[in-house]
Motif scaffolding. Structure first.
Motif, PDB file in Angstrom:
ATOM      1  N   LYS A  92       0.864  -1.180   0.000  1.00 24.96           N
ATOM      2  CA  LYS A  92       0.000   0.000   0.000  1.00 24.96           C
ATOM      3  C   LYS A  92       0.897   1.225   0.000  1.00 24.96           C
ATOM      4  CE  LYS A  92      -4.123  -2.029   1.890  1.00 24.96           C
ATOM      5  NZ  LYS A  92      -5.100  -2.079   2.960  1.00 24.96           N
ATOM      6  N   LYS A  93       0.459   2.243  -0.715  1.00 23.55           N
ATOM      7  CA  LYS A  93       1.283   3.442  -0.832  1.00 23.55           C
ATOM      8  C   LYS A  93       0.526   4.696  -0.422  1.00 23.55           C
ATOM      9  CE  LYS A  93       4.445   4.131  -4.139  1.00 23.55           C
ATOM     10  NZ  LYS A  93       4.996   4.271  -5.500  1.00 23.55           N
ATOM     11  N   VAL A  94       1.231   5.558   0.285  1.00 22.81           N
ATOM     12  CA  VAL A  94       0.669   6.837   0.731  1.00 22.81           C
ATOM     13  C   VAL A  94       1.487   7.957   0.090  1.00 22.81           C
ATOM     14  CG1 VAL A  94       0.228   8.323   2.728  1.00 22.81           C
ATOM     15  CG2 VAL A  94      -0.082   5.833   2.927  1.00 22.81           C
ATOM     16  N   LEU A  95       0.785   8.937  -0.432  1.00 26.43           N
ATOM     17  CA  LEU A  95       1.431  10.125  -0.981  1.00 26.43           C
ATOM     18  C   LEU A  95       1.308  11.243   0.052  1.00 26.43           C
ATOM     19  CD1 LEU A  95       2.784  11.289  -3.589  1.00 26.43           C
ATOM     20  CD2 LEU A  95       0.535  12.231  -4.140  1.00 26.43           C
ATOM     21  N   VAL A  96       2.428  11.735   0.554  1.00 28.53           N
ATOM     22  CA  VAL A  96       2.408  12.858   1.497  1.00 28.53           C
ATOM     23  C   VAL A  96       2.755  14.108   0.704  1.00 28.53           C
ATOM     24  CG1 VAL A  96       3.335  13.846   3.625  1.00 28.53           C
ATOM     25  CG2 VAL A  96       3.100  11.361   3.412  1.00 28.53           C
ATOM     26  N   PHE A 116       4.258   1.936   2.023  1.00 21.51           N
ATOM     27  CA  PHE A 116       5.328   2.758   1.467  1.00 21.51           C
ATOM     28  C   PHE A 116       4.845   4.201   1.329  1.00 21.51           C
ATOM     29  CE2 PHE A 116       5.976  -1.600   0.333  1.00 21.51           C
ATOM     30  CZ  PHE A 116       7.316  -1.792   0.673  1.00 21.51           C
ATOM     31  N   VAL A 117       5.775   5.124   1.492  1.00 24.50           N
ATOM     32  CA  VAL A 117       5.429   6.543   1.461  1.00 24.50           C
ATOM     33  C   VAL A 117       6.261   7.242   0.390  1.00 24.50           C
ATOM     34  CG1 VAL A 117       5.442   8.709   2.770  1.00 24.50           C
ATOM     35  CG2 VAL A 117       4.865   6.560   3.922  1.00 24.50           C
ATOM     36  N   ASP A 118       5.593   8.041  -0.427  1.00 19.76           N
ATOM     37  CA  ASP A 118       6.273   8.955  -1.336  1.00 19.76           C
ATOM     38  C   ASP A 118       5.944  10.361  -0.874  1.00 19.76           C
ATOM     39  OD1 ASP A 118       7.505   7.194  -3.091  1.00 19.76           O
ATOM     40  OD2 ASP A 118       5.862   7.221  -4.555  1.00 19.76           O
ATOM     41  N   THR A 119       6.963  11.211  -0.817  1.00 20.79           N
ATOM     42  CA  THR A 119       6.712  12.625  -0.554  1.00 20.79           C
ATOM     43  C   THR A 119       6.636  13.335  -1.897  1.00 20.79           C
ATOM     44  OG1 THR A 119       9.089  12.961  -0.293  1.00 20.79           O
ATOM     45  CG2 THR A 119       7.798  12.652   1.722  1.00 20.79           C
ATOM     46  N   CYS A 120       5.868  14.410  -1.932  1.00 15.79           N
ATOM     47  CA  CYS A 120       5.613  15.086  -3.199  1.00 15.79           C
ATOM     48  C   CYS A 120       5.452  16.581  -2.968  1.00 15.79           C
ATOM     49  CB  CYS A 120       4.337  14.500  -3.808  1.00 15.79           C
ATOM     50  SG  CYS A 120       3.814  15.273  -5.339  1.00 15.79           S
ATOM     51  N   GLY A 121       5.844  17.358  -3.965  1.00 15.48           N
ATOM     52  CA  GLY A 121       5.649  18.801  -3.922  1.00 15.48           C
ATOM     53  C   GLY A 121       5.620  19.346  -5.331  1.00 15.48           C
ATOM     54  N   LYS A 147       8.951  12.896  -5.392  1.00 14.45           N
ATOM     55  CA  LYS A 147       8.331  13.145  -6.695  1.00 14.45           C
ATOM     56  C   LYS A 147       7.780  14.559  -6.760  1.00 14.45           C
ATOM     57  CE  LYS A 147       7.172   8.419  -7.666  1.00 14.45           C
ATOM     58  NZ  LYS A 147       6.432   7.556  -8.511  1.00 14.45           N
ATOM     59  N   THR A 148       7.658  15.073  -7.977  1.00 11.81           N
ATOM     60  CA  THR A 148       6.963  16.344  -8.148  1.00 11.81           C
ATOM     61  C   THR A 148       5.560  16.040  -8.665  1.00 11.81           C
ATOM     62  OG1 THR A 148       7.965  16.615 -10.316  1.00 11.81           O
ATOM     63  CG2 THR A 148       9.029  17.757  -8.471  1.00 11.81           C
ATOM     64  N   ILE A 149       4.675  16.991  -8.534  1.00 15.09           N
ATOM     65  CA  ILE A 149       3.250  16.767  -8.784  1.00 15.09           C
ATOM     66  C   ILE A 149       2.952  16.210 -10.183  1.00 15.09           C
ATOM     67  CG2 ILE A 149       2.765  19.188  -9.407  1.00 15.09           C
ATOM     68  CD1 ILE A 149       0.054  18.743  -7.767  1.00 15.09           C
ATOM     69  N   GLY A 150       3.722  16.630 -11.162  1.00 19.13           N
ATOM     70  CA  GLY A 150       3.493  16.151 -12.529  1.00 19.13           C
ATOM     71  C   GLY A 150       3.791  14.671 -12.736  1.00 19.13           C
ATOM     72  N   GLU A 151       4.502  14.063 -11.800  1.00 27.09           N
ATOM     73  CA  GLU A 151       4.887  12.646 -11.914  1.00 27.09           C
ATOM     74  C   GLU A 151       3.879  11.699 -11.259  1.00 27.09           C
ATOM     75  OE1 GLU A 151       9.408  12.051 -11.302  1.00 27.09           O
ATOM     76  OE2 GLU A 151       8.907  13.807 -10.085  1.00 27.09           O
ATOM     77  N   PHE A 177      -3.017  20.952  -7.658  1.00 27.52           N
ATOM     78  CA  PHE A 177      -3.166  20.195  -6.416  1.00 27.52           C
ATOM     79  C   PHE A 177      -4.638  19.906  -6.138  1.00 27.52           C
ATOM     80  CE2 PHE A 177      -2.818  20.175  -1.546  1.00 27.52           C
ATOM     81  CZ  PHE A 177      -2.594  18.810  -1.515  1.00 27.52           C
ATOM     82  N   LEU A 178      -5.505  20.891  -6.379  1.00 30.69           N
ATOM     83  CA  LEU A 178      -6.949  20.685  -6.165  1.00 30.69           C
ATOM     84  C   LEU A 178      -7.457  19.555  -7.061  1.00 30.69           C
ATOM     85  CD1 LEU A 178      -8.201  24.390  -5.920  1.00 30.69           C
ATOM     86  CD2 LEU A 178      -7.306  22.916  -4.111  1.00 30.69           C
ATOM     87  N   LYS A 179      -6.953  19.487  -8.274  1.00 35.26           N
ATOM     88  CA  LYS A 179      -7.331  18.429  -9.223  1.00 35.26           C
ATOM     89  C   LYS A 179      -6.887  17.061  -8.685  1.00 35.26           C
ATOM     90  CE  LYS A 179      -6.739  17.313 -14.145  1.00 35.26           C
ATOM     91  NZ  LYS A 179      -5.754  16.229 -14.226  1.00 35.26           N
TER      92      LYS A 179
END
Length: 195
Positions: free
Chosen positions: A4-8, A38-43, A60-64, A93-95
Motif C-alpha cells: 500500500k502506498k501513501v502520498l504525502v 510505502f510513502v512517497d513525498t511530493c511537492g 516526486k513532483t506533482i506532474g509525476e 493540487f486541487l485536481k
C-alpha cells in the motif's frame, strides 16, 4: 500482504511536525512490523521549504503522480504567512485531491491541510474540522466552503480525515494506519511507539 502506498503532499510552508508524524508512524509499521506500507513525498518542486525554513527534498513532483499507484493522500497543514495557500490552492493540487476522492481513496489532513480539500469542493456538505483556537476564526473560514464544521480534535467523514491542530498529527497518522491495516494492527504500533 499487498503493498500500500501513501502520498504525502508538501505544499510550501508545510509544518514539519505535521509531516513527520506520517513518516514515522508508517515507517514503524513497515520496518518493525512488516506492513508493506510505502510513502512517497511530493511537492511542486524537488525541494520544498517548510514553515520554519527546513528544506525537504521530495521523492516526486506533482506532474509525476499517477493516483492509481496510491491508496491514500496525506496533507500536513502550514502557515499562510509563509505562503502555504499559494501552493495548497494551486489548481493542479486541487485536481489531484478531486481525483483521490473520486476513486474513493483516503485523504488525511492535519490542521490547515483541510483547506485545500475544502477548496477542491470535496468537503462540500461533509463533516470536517480545522484549527480551533483564535476564537474559531479558521473553523468559520472553513464553513465558507460549505463544510459542516465539527469542533472535535479529529473528524472522519467516509474517506476523509481532518483534525484541528498540530497536536493531533500523530493521531491522524494512526487513524490513517488503522484505515490501511486494522484497528488491532494500529493499536500494536501505537503502543510500541509509547502513545
Amino acid at each position: 500482504m499487498q503493498n500500500k502506498k501513501v502520498l504525502v503532499f508538501l505544499a510550501k510552508a508545510f509544518e514539519t511536525m505535521e509531516f513527520c508524524a506520517f513518516i514515522d508512524i508508517l515507517g514503524w509499521a513497515r520496518v518493525d512490523y512488516g506492513h508493506n506500507l510505502f510513502v512517497d513525498t511530493c511537492g511542486f518542486t524537488e525541494k520544498v521549504i517548510s514553515t520554519f525554513n527546513v528544506p525537504v527534498i521530495v521523492d516526486k513532483t506533482i506532474g509525476e503522480i499517477n493516483v492509481d499507484e496510491y491508496d491514500a493522500l496525506a496533507i500536513p497543514g502550514g502557515f499562510g504567512e509563509f505562503g502555504f495557500y499559494e501552493e495548497a490552492y494551486d489548481e493542479r493540487f486541487l485536481k489531484l485531491i478531486r481525483e483521490f476522492n473520486a476513486k474513493g481513496k483516503i485523504i488525511a489532513t492535519v490542521c490547515s491541510g483541510a483547506f485545500p480539500v475544502a477548496k477542491s469542493e470535496v468537503l462540500k456538505n461533509r463533516k470536517a474540522t480545522t484549527y480551533h483556537l483564535k476564537n474559531g476564526y479558521w473553523q468559520e473560514k472553513l464553513k465558507e466552503f460549505g463544510v459542516i464544521v465539527v469542533n472535535e480534535p479529529i473528524v472522519v467523514d467516509g474517506n476523509i480525515i481532518t483534525s484541528y491542530c498540530p497536536e493531533t498529527a500523530p493521531n491522524v497518522a494512526f487513524e490513517l494506519l488503522k484505515m490501511l491495516t486494522s484497528e488491532e494492527e494500529m493499536t500494536v504500533i501505537k503502543k510500541v511507539m509509547g502513545f
